[in-house]
Motif scaffolding. Structure first.
Motif, PDB file in Angstrom:
ATOM      1  N   PRO A 201       1.049  -3.441  -4.082  1.00 41.06           N
ATOM      2  CA  PRO A 201       0.341  -4.045  -2.752  1.00 41.06           C
ATOM      3  C   PRO A 201       0.632  -4.404  -1.771  1.00 41.06           C
ATOM      4  O   PRO A 201       1.514  -5.073  -1.711  1.00 41.06           O
ATOM      5  CB  PRO A 201      -1.100  -4.134  -2.971  1.00 41.06           C
ATOM      6  N   GLN A 202       0.010  -3.349  -0.456  1.00 38.01           N
ATOM      7  CA  GLN A 202       0.365  -4.004   0.619  1.00 38.01           C
ATOM      8  C   GLN A 202       0.195  -5.876   0.925  1.00 38.01           C
ATOM      9  O   GLN A 202      -1.036  -6.299   0.206  1.00 38.01           O
ATOM     10  CB  GLN A 202       0.005  -3.379   1.534  1.00 38.01           C
ATOM     11  N   ASN A 203       1.357  -6.646   1.775  1.00 36.30           N
ATOM     12  CA  ASN A 203       0.402  -7.886   1.825  1.00 36.30           C
ATOM     13  C   ASN A 203      -0.352  -8.054   2.782  1.00 36.30           C
ATOM     14  O   ASN A 203      -1.016  -7.393   4.276  1.00 36.30           O
ATOM     15  CB  ASN A 203       1.903  -8.585   2.845  1.00 36.30           C
ATOM     16  N   LEU A 204      -1.473  -8.473   2.619  1.00 35.37           N
ATOM     17  CA  LEU A 204      -3.099  -8.411   2.253  1.00 35.37           C
ATOM     18  C   LEU A 204      -2.917  -9.401   4.248  1.00 35.37           C
ATOM     19  O   LEU A 204      -3.557  -9.241   5.283  1.00 35.37           O
ATOM     20  CB  LEU A 204      -3.794  -9.520   1.763  1.00 35.37           C
ATOM     21  N   ALA A 205      -2.021 -10.642   4.595  1.00 37.72           N
ATOM     22  CA  ALA A 205      -1.694 -10.841   5.591  1.00 37.72           C
ATOM     23  C   ALA A 205      -1.493 -10.310   6.442  1.00 37.72           C
ATOM     24  O   ALA A 205      -2.376 -10.776   7.496  1.00 37.72           O
ATOM     25  CB  ALA A 205      -0.917 -12.020   5.508  1.00 37.72           C
ATOM     26  N   THR A 206      -0.596  -8.975   6.849  1.00 38.42           N
ATOM     27  CA  THR A 206      -0.422  -8.796   7.906  1.00 38.42           C
ATOM     28  C   THR A 206      -0.641  -7.190   8.195  1.00 38.42           C
ATOM     29  O   THR A 206      -0.601  -6.485   8.736  1.00 38.42           O
ATOM     30  CB  THR A 206       1.177  -8.941   7.832  1.00 38.42           C
ATOM     31  N   PHE A 207      -1.787  -6.948   6.993  1.00 38.95           N
ATOM     32  CA  PHE A 207      -2.348  -5.169   6.444  1.00 38.95           C
ATOM     33  C   PHE A 207      -3.414  -5.231   7.695  1.00 38.95           C
ATOM     34  O   PHE A 207      -4.081  -6.006   7.878  1.00 38.95           O
ATOM     35  CB  PHE A 207      -3.098  -5.635   5.619  1.00 38.95           C
ATOM     36  N   ASN A 208      -3.028  -3.916   8.123  1.00 34.35           N
ATOM     37  CA  ASN A 208      -3.781  -3.516   9.798  1.00 34.35           C
ATOM     38  C   ASN A 208      -3.758  -2.026   9.195  1.00 34.35           C
ATOM     39  O   ASN A 208      -3.111  -0.888   8.740  1.00 34.35           O
ATOM     40  CB  ASN A 208      -2.503  -3.414  10.794  1.00 34.35           C
ATOM     41  N   PRO A 209      -4.976  -1.525   8.849  1.00 33.19           N
ATOM     42  CA  PRO A 209      -5.482  -0.323   8.245  1.00 33.19           C
ATOM     43  C   PRO A 209      -5.117   0.896   8.843  1.00 33.19           C
ATOM     44  O   PRO A 209      -5.006   1.772   9.172  1.00 33.19           O
ATOM     45  CB  PRO A 209      -7.081  -0.826   7.737  1.00 33.19           C
ATOM     46  N   LEU A 210      -5.729   0.242  10.742  1.00 34.34           N
ATOM     47  CA  LEU A 210      -5.107   1.463  11.492  1.00 34.34           C
ATOM     48  C   LEU A 210      -3.641   2.033  11.517  1.00 34.34           C
ATOM     49  O   LEU A 210      -3.498   3.303  11.370  1.00 34.34           O
ATOM     50  CB  LEU A 210      -5.789   1.582  12.734  1.00 34.34           C
ATOM     51  N   SER A 211      -2.768   1.251  11.684  1.00 32.65           N
ATOM     52  CA  SER A 211      -1.796   0.893  11.797  1.00 32.65           C
ATOM     53  C   SER A 211      -0.774   1.883  10.627  1.00 32.65           C
ATOM     54  O   SER A 211      -0.039   2.859  10.630  1.00 32.65           O
ATOM     55  CB  SER A 211      -1.031  -0.123  11.862  1.00 32.65           C
ATOM     56  N   PHE A 212      -1.854   1.888   9.276  1.00 33.15           N
ATOM     57  CA  PHE A 212      -1.185   1.539   8.084  1.00 33.15           C
ATOM     58  C   PHE A 212      -1.628   3.049   7.604  1.00 33.15           C
ATOM     59  O   PHE A 212      -0.612   3.759   7.122  1.00 33.15           O
ATOM     60  CB  PHE A 212      -1.543   0.964   7.036  1.00 33.15           C
ATOM     61  N   ALA A 213      -2.338   3.841   8.790  1.00 32.17           N
ATOM     62  CA  ALA A 213      -2.987   5.026   7.976  1.00 32.17           C
ATOM     63  C   ALA A 213      -2.014   6.230   9.066  1.00 32.17           C
ATOM     64  O   ALA A 213      -2.553   6.954   8.753  1.00 32.17           O
ATOM     65  CB  ALA A 213      -4.686   4.848   8.450  1.00 32.17           C
ATOM     66  N   LEU A 214      -1.709   5.939   9.980  1.00 34.05           N
ATOM     67  CA  LEU A 214      -1.164   6.533  11.369  1.00 34.05           C
ATOM     68  C   LEU A 214       0.443   5.957  11.079  1.00 34.05           C
ATOM     69  O   LEU A 214       0.597   7.589  11.882  1.00 34.05           O
ATOM     70  CB  LEU A 214      -1.535   6.254  12.268  1.00 34.05           C
ATOM     71  N   THR A 215       0.386   5.749  10.326  1.00 33.77           N
ATOM     72  CA  THR A 215       2.682   5.354  10.662  1.00 33.77           C
ATOM     73  C   THR A 215       2.555   5.667   9.131  1.00 33.77           C
ATOM     74  O   THR A 215       3.991   5.754   9.472  1.00 33.77           O
ATOM     75  CB  THR A 215       2.768   4.415  10.972  1.00 33.77           C
ATOM     76  N   THR A 216       2.377   4.990   8.090  1.00 33.87           N
ATOM     77  CA  THR A 216       2.603   4.210   6.795  1.00 33.87           C
ATOM     78  C   THR A 216       3.494   6.918   6.195  1.00 33.87           C
ATOM     79  O   THR A 216       2.440   7.389   6.184  1.00 33.87           O
ATOM     80  CB  THR A 216       2.186   4.526   6.372  1.00 33.87           C
TER      81      THR A 216
END
Length: 580
Positions: free
Chosen positions: A399-414
């Motif tokens: 999984p992603q690092n929970l401490a630094t995880f940003n859903p919006l950024s993850f959704a639109l850039t990964t």
């Protein structure tokens, strides 16, 4: 692999049951007819169940109380007096994230019991113990508890409304399938202790992720359940989530403002523009079933007839709600066709054009935060929030690092290709991939359920924006080929969105026909469904067109049949239509 201590015993029992069925010729013969359930009464004090159930293994009962008749209502109907029991199973502290986990549950046990058990599958990423009422179709006027079932509801092994539990490998497995394995024998034993006998017949019912849970029960735990009712079954949930992120990426390209939240993303196709597309689909396809009534019943004919490029005006200037730009049409075409990887491989499934695409709204109430409903909720809100969280924290390995995880950024850039690969991957502690722990194994091969006399009924809204009715249709065709038709039925609900809503007749009871099929051998045909207009006891559906009768009804037809107008009779009545 499963880690529950219950699993080896259960798998052995399933193997034995399968061997017996094969020996009896169950593979190609007609399935056996199961006997009807017989009821019993609970005459003790509900509070006494806290002590009576204390012997249940790996279980702590936290409350047992009496719920008076009428305290709980469904569709205006008073639910009879019953016992409410709450508890938790397999409480533990995670060695991975240090959090405390348990499988929380609630059971509702009627004083006058009909001899049946229903396991209620809940939606989303679970995480909450919902009222164990066994709700049915749209805004129901009845439910399993109201009908006398003993009903179980659970949080599937974690609490809270986020996907953070995905950091713990065991919590992932419980959410996917193992919570059902642990809860089922406990619930049946609790019923036996309460009534002096176990359930004669056991059912599983749920919509969305609850429908997925039902599919899992029908394949992994078929020896435990006699009937399964699965609505909008997200049995390919990880694929659907990644596809929704890919869709958000496409919408981002035509949003009129930089995307920093859900409302920004919703500018890609406004409520007015979504309704324009829906209206054009209806205009092209409405009469294909013989009636001009604002509903598209002949789904297949509509897909052949409607052409986005030709049947919706293309803007020659600025977007004003009366047209779609060429760029918007390109994005929508890709989304309805099913987003793909960079190599052109479809991630999940295609979606049909239907009259419900305009359902729901996106907006910001005065002084509030962005909110969405219906199709807008799934296309613009869930994609960059819940689905991003689930894809990054539950379905990816690691999984992603929970401490630094940003859903919006993850959704639109990964990278979408990387997300698509990750749901099939394993890594270190995460030894089972998301497509293993979330999906029913060999979903079209249901010989175990079928050969013991079990049945499955599935319904799906044609305008569902997150789980595609086309995917369910593909599953059903596979079931017909791999297992047979004599134990399974599939119903499309035209216009309906995800589990309910949309310009649709979305209020229906499929549990009663399922019980009659399992216990009486009465194979279901058309199911009458009603609209939820003004004054409806199950709640009003705000997506209904103004011109419809408040109680408009239609037959829901078993696939591949279509509800066609008989040529005479009121367009508001199901009796004016027949399944053909």
């Amino acid at each position: 692999m499963p880690t529950s201590s219950l699993q080896p015993v259960r798998l052995g029992a399933l193997a034995a049951a399968t061997t017996l069925l094969v020996a009896c010729g169950g593979g190609g013969d007609a399935p056996p007819q199961l006997a009807a359930a017989t009821g019993a009464s609970f005459t003790g004090a509900c509070a006494g169940l806290q002590t009576a159930l204390a012997s249940l293994p790996n279980t702590q009962i936290t409350l047992a109380e009496t719920i008076a008749e009428g305290t709980l209502k469904q569709g205006g109907n008073a639910v009879a007096e019953h016992c409410r029991v709450t508890g938790k199973m397999h409480e533990r502290t995670s060695p991975v994230d240090g959090a405390t986990y348990a499988i929380g549950f609630e059971m509702r046990l009627p004083k006058a019991w009909n001899g049946r058990f229903l396991h209620q599958g809940n939606g989303g990423t679970d995480g909450a113990v919902l009222t164990a009422a066994g709700a049915l179709g749209g805004g129901p006027v009845t439910g399993a508890l109201h009908q006398g079932f003993a009903v179980l509801s659970s949080d599937a092994g974690h609490s809270g409304g986020t996907a953070a539990f995905g950091i713990d490998p065991q919590a992932r497995l419980d959410y996917g399938y193992q919570a059902v394995a642990k809860l089922t024998p406990m619930a049946k034993e609790a019923i036996k202790l309460a009534y002096g006998k176990g359930p004669d017949r056991s059912y599983f019912a749920g919509c969305s992720n609850g429908g997925r849970h039902g599919m899992v029960a029908a394949t992994r735990y078929y020896a435990d359940y006699d009937g399964v009712l699965a609505g909008a079954p997200g049995y390919n949930l990880p694929k659907a989530a990644v596809a929704n992120l890919a869709g958000a990426r496409l919408y981002q390209t035509v949003a009129t403002t930089p995307v920093t939240n859900q409302i920004d993303l919703a500018t890609a196709v406004t409520d007015t523009e979504r309704q324009l597309l829906a209206n054009r689909v209806v205009a092209k396809c409405d009469a294909l079933d013989g009636a001009t009534d604002g509903m598209v019943q002949d789904v297949a004919a509509c897909q052949a007839s409607f052409k986005l490029a030709d049947d919706v005006p293309t803007c020659s200037g600025a977007r004003d709600g009366s047209c779609l730009s060429s760029a918007q049409k390109s994005v929508l075409s890709q989304i309805f066709s099913g987003p793909t990887t960079s190599k052109g491989d479809r991630i999940y499934a295609s979606f049909p054009y239907d009259g419900g695409f305009g359902g729901g709204r996106a907006g910001v109430p005065t002084g509030g935060s962005p909110v969405g409903s219906g199709v807008a909720l799934w296309e613009f809100f869930i994609s960059i929030s819940r689905d991003a969280e689930a894809t990054g924290l539950i379905f990816g390995a690691p999984p992603q690092n929970l401490a630094t995880f940003n859903p919006l950024s993850f959704a639109l850039t990964t990278d979408i290709d990387a997300l698509n690969a990750s749901m099939f991957a394993t890594s270190g502690l995460y030894s089972e991939s998301a497509m293993s722990f979330m999906t029913p194994p060999k979903p079209t091969q249901m010989h175990g359920l079928r050969n013991r006399g079990g049945k499955i009924m599935v319904y799906h809204g044609v305008s569902d924006a997150i789980f595609s009715v086309n995917d369910t249709e593909t599953w059903f065709k596979g079931v017909q080929t791999d297992t047979g038709y004599d134990f399974a039925r599939f119903y499309r609900v035209p216009g309906m969105g995800h589990c309910s809503g949309g310009p649709a007749t979305d209020q229906f009871d499929m549990l009663t026909p399922l019980v009659n099929w399992v216990e009486k051998g009465q194979a279901p045909a058309a199911i009458t469904a009603s609209a939820r207009g003004a004054g409806n006891a199950g709640g009003v559906n705000s997506d209904l067109p103004a011109g419809w009768a408040a109680d408009r009804s239609r037959p829901l037809c078993p696939y591949p049949q279509v509800a066609r107008y008989k040529g005479t009779g009121s367009l508001e009545l199901a009796s004016s239509f027949s399944c053909q």
